[in-house]
Write a protein that holds these residues in place. Structure first.
Motif, PDB file in Angstrom:
ATOM      1  N   HIS A 433       0.728  -1.223  -0.110  1.00 48.64           N
ATOM      2  CA  HIS A 433       0.062   0.238  -0.036  1.00 48.64           C
ATOM      3  C   HIS A 433       0.888   1.115  -0.009  1.00 48.64           C
ATOM      4  N   LYS A 436       2.217   1.804  -3.377  1.00 46.28           N
ATOM      5  CA  LYS A 436       1.367   2.070  -4.319  1.00 46.28           C
ATOM      6  C   LYS A 436       1.168   3.537  -4.465  1.00 46.28           C
ATOM      7  N   LEU A 439       4.022   5.371  -6.251  1.00 45.90           N
ATOM      8  CA  LEU A 439       4.138   4.754  -7.482  1.00 45.90           C
ATOM      9  C   LEU A 439       2.924   5.555  -8.229  1.00 45.90           C
ATOM     10  N   THR A 440       1.733   5.704  -7.683  1.00 50.31           N
ATOM     11  CA  THR A 440       0.861   6.711  -8.260  1.00 50.31           C
ATOM     12  C   THR A 440       1.210   7.865  -9.128  1.00 50.31           C
ATOM     13  N   SER A 441       1.920   8.601  -8.323  1.00 45.64           N
ATOM     14  CA  SER A 441       2.601   9.987  -8.506  1.00 45.64           C
ATOM     15  C   SER A 441       3.527   9.371  -9.892  1.00 45.64           C
ATOM     16  N   ILE A 443       3.773   7.087 -12.010  1.00 47.88           N
ATOM     17  CA  ILE A 443       2.912   6.588 -13.455  1.00 47.88           C
ATOM     18  C   ILE A 443       2.248   7.939 -13.901  1.00 47.88           C
ATOM     19  N   ASN A 444       1.685   8.618 -13.154  1.00 43.29           N
ATOM     20  CA  ASN A 444       1.086   9.857 -13.522  1.00 43.29           C
ATOM     21  C   ASN A 444       1.845  11.016 -14.251  1.00 43.29           C
ATOM     22  N   TYR A 445       2.955  11.146 -13.519  1.00 40.07           N
ATOM     23  CA  TYR A 445       4.037  12.268 -14.085  1.00 40.07           C
ATOM     24  C   TYR A 445       4.891  11.600 -15.366  1.00 40.07           C
ATOM     25  N   LEU A 448       2.363  12.281 -17.883  1.00 40.77           N
ATOM     26  CA  LEU A 448       2.202  13.565 -18.138  1.00 40.77           C
ATOM     27  C   LEU A 448       3.488  14.232 -19.310  1.00 40.77           C
ATOM     28  N   ARG A 473       4.110  -1.692 -11.086  1.00 35.39           N
ATOM     29  CA  ARG A 473       2.820  -1.941 -10.538  1.00 35.39           C
ATOM     30  C   ARG A 473       2.349  -3.367 -10.445  1.00 35.39           C
TER      31      ARG A 473
ATOM     32  N   GLU B  10      -1.320  13.502  -0.509  1.00 36.72           N
ATOM     33  CA  GLU B  10      -0.118  13.389  -1.397  1.00 36.72           C
ATOM     34  C   GLU B  10      -0.378  14.414  -2.249  1.00 36.72           C
ATOM     35  N   LYS B  11       0.480  15.627  -1.992  1.00 36.61           N
ATOM     36  CA  LYS B  11       0.195  16.699  -2.740  1.00 36.61           C
ATOM     37  C   LYS B  11       0.564  16.472  -4.160  1.00 36.61           C
ATOM     38  N   ASP B  12       1.593  15.520  -4.575  1.00 35.89           N
ATOM     39  CA  ASP B  12       1.874  15.321  -6.118  1.00 35.89           C
ATOM     40  C   ASP B  12       0.843  14.802  -6.713  1.00 35.89           C
ATOM     41  N   ILE B  13       0.019  13.968  -6.082  1.00 37.48           N
ATOM     42  CA  ILE B  13      -1.118  13.457  -6.605  1.00 37.48           C
ATOM     43  C   ILE B  13      -2.131  14.302  -7.206  1.00 37.48           C
ATOM     44  N   ALA B  15      -1.811  17.265  -7.493  1.00 40.42           N
ATOM     45  CA  ALA B  15      -1.139  18.232  -8.608  1.00 40.42           C
ATOM     46  C   ALA B  15      -1.602  17.627 -10.092  1.00 40.42           C
ATOM     47  N   ALA B  16      -1.041  16.163  -9.976  1.00 38.97           N
ATOM     48  CA  ALA B  16      -1.200  15.459 -11.411  1.00 38.97           C
ATOM     49  C   ALA B  16      -2.625  15.432 -11.823  1.00 38.97           C
ATOM     50  N   ILE B  19      -3.818  18.695 -13.176  1.00 39.50           N
ATOM     51  CA  ILE B  19      -3.434  18.755 -14.461  1.00 39.50           C
ATOM     52  C   ILE B  19      -4.561  18.075 -15.478  1.00 39.50           C
ATOM     53  N   TYR B  20      -4.597  16.737 -15.263  1.00 37.28           N
ATOM     54  CA  TYR B  20      -5.421  16.037 -16.122  1.00 37.28           C
ATOM     55  C   TYR B  20      -6.874  16.709 -16.228  1.00 37.28           C
ATOM     56  N   ALA B  80      -5.274   3.183  -2.075  1.00 34.16           N
ATOM     57  CA  ALA B  80      -4.376   2.034  -2.419  1.00 34.16           C
ATOM     58  C   ALA B  80      -4.838   0.628  -1.995  1.00 34.16           C
ATOM     59  N   LYS B  81      -5.794   0.751  -1.037  1.00 38.59           N
ATOM     60  CA  LYS B  81      -6.406  -0.502  -0.523  1.00 38.59           C
ATOM     61  C   LYS B  81      -7.076  -1.107  -1.849  1.00 38.59           C
ATOM     62  N   SER B  82      -6.590  -2.415  -2.075  1.00 35.89           N
ATOM     63  CA  SER B  82      -7.456  -3.036  -3.078  1.00 35.89           C
ATOM     64  C   SER B  82      -8.578  -4.268  -2.876  1.00 35.89           C
ATOM     65  N   LYS B 101      -5.407   2.775  -6.415  1.00 35.83           N
ATOM     66  CA  LYS B 101      -4.226   3.368  -6.980  1.00 35.83           C
ATOM     67  C   LYS B 101      -3.463   2.184  -7.235  1.00 35.83           C
ATOM     68  N   PRO B 102      -2.482   2.060  -8.077  1.00 31.09           N
ATOM     69  CA  PRO B 102      -2.066   3.190  -8.857  1.00 31.09           C
ATOM     70  C   PRO B 102      -3.090   3.167 -10.108  1.00 31.09           C
ATOM     71  N   PHE B 103      -3.621   4.527 -10.392  1.00 31.17           N
ATOM     72  CA  PHE B 103      -4.906   4.618 -11.291  1.00 31.17           C
ATOM     73  C   PHE B 103      -4.174   4.830 -12.802  1.00 31.17           C
ATOM     74  N   PRO B 105      -4.815   7.523 -15.556  1.00 36.27           N
ATOM     75  CA  PRO B 105      -5.455   9.007 -15.740  1.00 36.27           C
ATOM     76  C   PRO B 105      -6.726   8.880 -16.433  1.00 36.27           C
TER      77      PRO B 105
END
Lengths: 646, 230
Positions: A433, A436, A439-441, A443-445, A448, A473, B10-13, B15-16, B19-20, B80-82, B101-103, B105
């Motif tokens: 977890h 992940k 990892l999400t970040s 993958i997304n960036y 991008l 992943r 998570e600020k990076d997520i 921000a991403a 953008i999308y 992240a929990k699946s 996650k991870p998803f 976009p």
């Protein structure tokens, strides 16, 4: 020299030579004995004193007696004439007189002196051929009630068998020195061959070891007995052959030679055994003694061991012994009471006492049975089973309680193990977890970046990032799944599931991927659907993994085979495909976590697929195996069939 | 344009996603805790929330539960929990959708669009007897059209017939052979494979993520069904 000694052919030749020497020595010795004439009469040829002459006389005398018996119906004068005609001096050298001995007076068995018996005897001459003027040899030959008084004339008058014999005899007698020499040579040769054979006995080929052949392994005493019996048999045939065949000389040489060979064989096997050591160990007597001795020893050691055990465990044996003696004493007392006039009262008392004794023994037996039962269930994994301690004697009760404590300890240990397994899985889940989120970040960036219409090198770098992050992943997902599957932390709902339907559905999902790899699928299944007891979702995961592998690792343009069959109460699914790469690792190893068919790890994938598949199939109470036969890769799933598990 | 609140620690997520979704023309609001999310919703006119579950101060599950007391705006959980149990908990508490996650976009955008269409444009439409509507899927048997979240889907006649058969009795499981016999009007003899292929194509047309279908589900080893609503 050694090689010669050890060659089988050489040995056979030596044995044959030895036999020839023996025969030669035998012939030489017998000729010499005959020729050197022990019974030489003064002024006569040695022939008359020889055994040859004796034997011939006996032979002819026998013929005469037989002739007489055959013709005694003729009247006396005719017979006499016939005899003179047939046995005249010009026909035979044997003159004879046929006499019948008659005893006068009644037959008495009282011990008269020999002289009186002699006096009572009288003789009647039945027939006389002729009496030569001078007899070189004279004997009385008894044949049944006849006596043939024989005379061999000297010199010989007729050219008969005596004459032939004497000619040979005289010639041999003249060559005595030569024969002695021959005898010496034969005797020496015999000695040498026997010694050589003895030395080479047991040696064979180039090996320095003593090798025993089949005969050498036969128990010695049995062998010698059989050998001896055969020799006795051979000797016993001599008489019959001697007079039956007329081949006197041949029989007299061959039979002793055969006997000699038998004896030689016995000698050689003894020699070989002596060299190999333990000459007496391979005998029936010794073996039976060993068996007997071993049996006695075992019985003795069993007795001493038991005694030792009883003494060592004095505390318990004392109790048992005391109880036994006490019971016997009471019985004796009661019997004494009964017989000294106590009568029915003591009988009644004795009956009650022995009944109680029996009841006590039964209770002990039941207690033991319960303890055994408890231990058995514990051993079979029924850890919370407790022995019923009601009506148990103190010692048995403590034992039962201790058994219970063992069970407790084991269930605690088991629980701890399960918990640690669960903790491990939880740890893996949690860590994944935490992985992940970053990892999400990533993958997304990366995605991008990919959209930033880069060109050249940067675009290639982004491609790598994309591929590797996708792999990471997949890896985290598979890792969680594998650890859950192997720890059994999967929600399982076993239901009726159609295997062929599932395969069809799966092939529908994989249609495009299979077409991409130019792979053809062949399903062989019975017409009626086969149902298994399984969780469809999990079984799909298994087939999914296998199909995925088949697409990834199959040689393009080949076929993938699916075989569905029923065997007893199981349904089997066999998937076969031709591998693209050489499978350079062991099939079992492929099922280990993170192991993949291509050691280079060139393709995507976590290496967990087969491991997950196996764990899932095992969770559903099935079995999973894979094997590689050259490039043919086989995955084999067996699951309990639906109707059978109801 | 609809307003979307993105809430993740998570600020990076965040921000991403900004953008999308921004590139799709939505107005984006940001929050980093469950509390922040609730405050933003009270202050602004929000049409959809993307919410992470594991957050400091107030987690996504509790925040969703509290928001549901006053609002019926669509909430999509991001986590992240699946595990299945997590999904069920999230949906029971009042979330409308769930993305792990991870998803991807693209998937996030599709799901956002789907939820917004249902929230904004589709109200309670008058129901005709020839119209079957389950979840976001609407099949009009008179016009022979299929719409997913209001968007028309182009189906082949066979796909249409399969969908019609399944939607007529939602929840019922049809085996491949049954579907074949009913749709093709021939006895199924070794042609079940064709059904599986058509179903997959159908799924690609009506599902946002065909490998995790919401409507057209595979019952492994038994057949296919259209999920009942609710």
């Amino acid at each position: 020299m050694n090689r010669l000694r050890q060659s089988v052919t050489a040995k056979t030749i030596a044995a044959l030579l030895s036999a020839v020497f023996f025969a030669g020595a035998l012939i030489g010795a017998s000729i010499l004995t005959a020729v050197s004439g022990i019974y030489v009469l003064p002024g006569e040829s040695a022939y008359y004193g020889s055994t040859w002459c004796y034997d011939k006389t006996v032979e002819i005398a026998g013929e005469v007696a037989l002739w007489y018996y055959a013709n005694d119906w003729m009247d006396e004068s005719a017979l006499s004439a016939e005899a003179r005609e047939r046995f005249g001096p010009d026909k035979t050298n044997l003159g004879f007189r046929l006499i019948v001995e008659e005893r006068s007076g009644p037959d008495t068995f009282d011990s008269g002196s020999a002289a009186t018996q002699e006096a009572q005897r009288s003789e009647t001459v039945l027939l006389e051929s002729y009496i030569p003027e001078r007899a070189g040899f004279h004997m009385r030959y008894h044949y049944a009630d006849l006596v043939v008084e024989c005379y061999v004339s000297s010199p010989l008058t007729a050219a008969d068998e005596f004459w032939e014999d004497k000619n040979i005899f005289d010639r041999l007698a003249a060559e005595q020195d030569m024969i002695s020499l021959l005898l010496g040579v034969c005797a020496a040769g015999l000695l040498v061959t026997v010694v050589v054979l003895c030395l080479s006995a047991g040696r064979r080929g180039d090996s320095a070891e003593i090798t025993l052949n089949g005969l050498d392994r036969v128990p010695l005493d049995f062998y010698l007995l059989a050998d001896g019996l055969f020799i006795v048999f051979l000797i016993s045939t001599i008489d019959g052959l001697f007079y039956g065949t007329g081949l006197h000389g041949v029989v007299a040489v061959i039979i002793p030679t055969l006997c000699y060979l038998m004896g030689l064989a016995a000698l050689l096997t003894i020699a070989a055994r002596a060299k190999a050591g333990g000459i007496f160990k391979n005998t029936l007597v010794y073996r039976s003694w060993r068996t007997l001795y071993g049996g006695i020893k075992r019985v003795c050691s069993a007795v001493t061991d038991t005694a030792g055990m009883i003494v060592k465990n004095a505390r318990v044996t004392f109790k048992a012994g005391f109880a036994f003696i006490a019971a016997q004493l009471i019985n004796v007392c009661l019997a004494a009471g009964f017989f000294t006039g106590g009568g029915p009262f003591f009988f009644f008392l004795g009956a009650i006492f022995n009944f109680l004794l029996l009841a006590g023994l039964c209770v002990i037996a039941v207690n033991l049975q319960r303890l055994q039962d408890g231990a058995k269930r514990l051993a079979e994994g029924e850890l919370d089973f407790r022995v019923d301690t009601a009506r148990m004697f103190a010692d048995f009760k403590t034992h039962a309680e201790r058994l219970g404590r063992i069970g407790e300890g084991m269930s605690i240990a088991l629980e701890q193990r399960m918990r640690s397994e669960r903790l491990k899985t939880e740890l893996i889940t949690n860590v994944s977890h935490d992985i992940k989120t970053p990892l999400t970040s990533i993958i997304n960036y990366v995605d991008l970046l990919d959209k930033e219409s880069l060109t050249g090198q940067p675009q290639e770098y982004v491609e790598v990032l994309k591929r590797q992050s996708a792999r990471l992943r997949k890896l985290t997902e598979d890792l969680v799944e594998a650890s859950k599957a192997s720890a059994g932390m999967v929600n399982l709902s076993l239901e009726k599931t159609g295997v062929c339907e599932l395969l069809q559905q799966g092939l529908g999902e994989y249609e495009e991927k299979l077409a991409q790899g130019n792979l053809e699928t062949v399903i062989t299944a019975p017409e009626a659907e086969l149902y298994v007891m399984a969780d469809g979702r999990l079984l799909w995961r298994v087939i999914d993994n296998l199909l995925n592998n088949a697409c990834k690792y199959s040689l393009p343009g080949t076929r993938v085979y699916f075989n569905v069959y029923r065997l007893d109460d199981q349904v089997g699914i066999l998937i076969k495909n031709i591998s693209k790469e050489r499978l350079n690792i062991d099939a079992d190893e492929l099922m280990e976590r993170f192991v993949r068919g291509d050691a280079s790890r060139a393709t995507e994938g976590s290496g967990l697929g087969l491991n997950i598949a196996r764990s899932l199939v095992e969770l559903m109470k099935g079995s999973f195996s894979i094997s590689a036969d050259g490039d043919l890769f086989k995955a084999h799933i067996r699951l309990p069939c639906w109707a059978c598990s109801l | 344009m609809p307003n979307i609140l993105i809430c993740d620690d998570e600020k990076d997520i965040v921000a991403a996603l900004r953008i999308y979704l921004g590139s799709e023309g939505y107005r984006i609001f940001e929050a980093y805790t469950g509390k922040g999310a609730i405050e933003t919703v009270r202050r602004e006119d929000i049409h959809l929330i993307l919410m992470d579950i594991m957050m400091p101060e107030l987690d996504g599950i509790k925040a969703t539960a509290r928001l549901r007391e006053d609002y019926n705006i669509p909430i999509i959980l991001l986590t992240a929990k699946s595990e299945d149990s997590d999904k069920i908990l999230g949906l029971n508490i009042g979330a409308d959708d769930y993305i792990t996650k991870p998803f991807n976009p693209v998937e996030v955008i599709a799901r956002v669009k789907s939820q917004l269409r249902r929230y904004v444009s589709l109200g309670g439409m008058a129901k005709k007897s020839s119209v079957f509507r389950i979840g976001g899927v609407e099949l009009d048997d008179e016009a022979k059209t299929v719409r997913v979240d209001g968007e028309p889907a182009a189906l082949t006649p066979i796909e249409y017939n399969i969908l019609l058969l399944l939607m007529k009795s939602p929840g019922r499981v049809y085996s491949s052979a049954q579907i074949y016999e009913q749709v093709w009007n021939e006895s199924a003899y070794g042609s079940e494979n064709a059904v599986a292929v058509h179903i997959r194509h159908l799924r690609e047309k009506i599902e946002i993520n065909p490998s995790e279908p919401r409507y057209l589900k595979v019952v492994w080893g038994l057949g296919y069904k259209f999920e009942k609503e609710g």
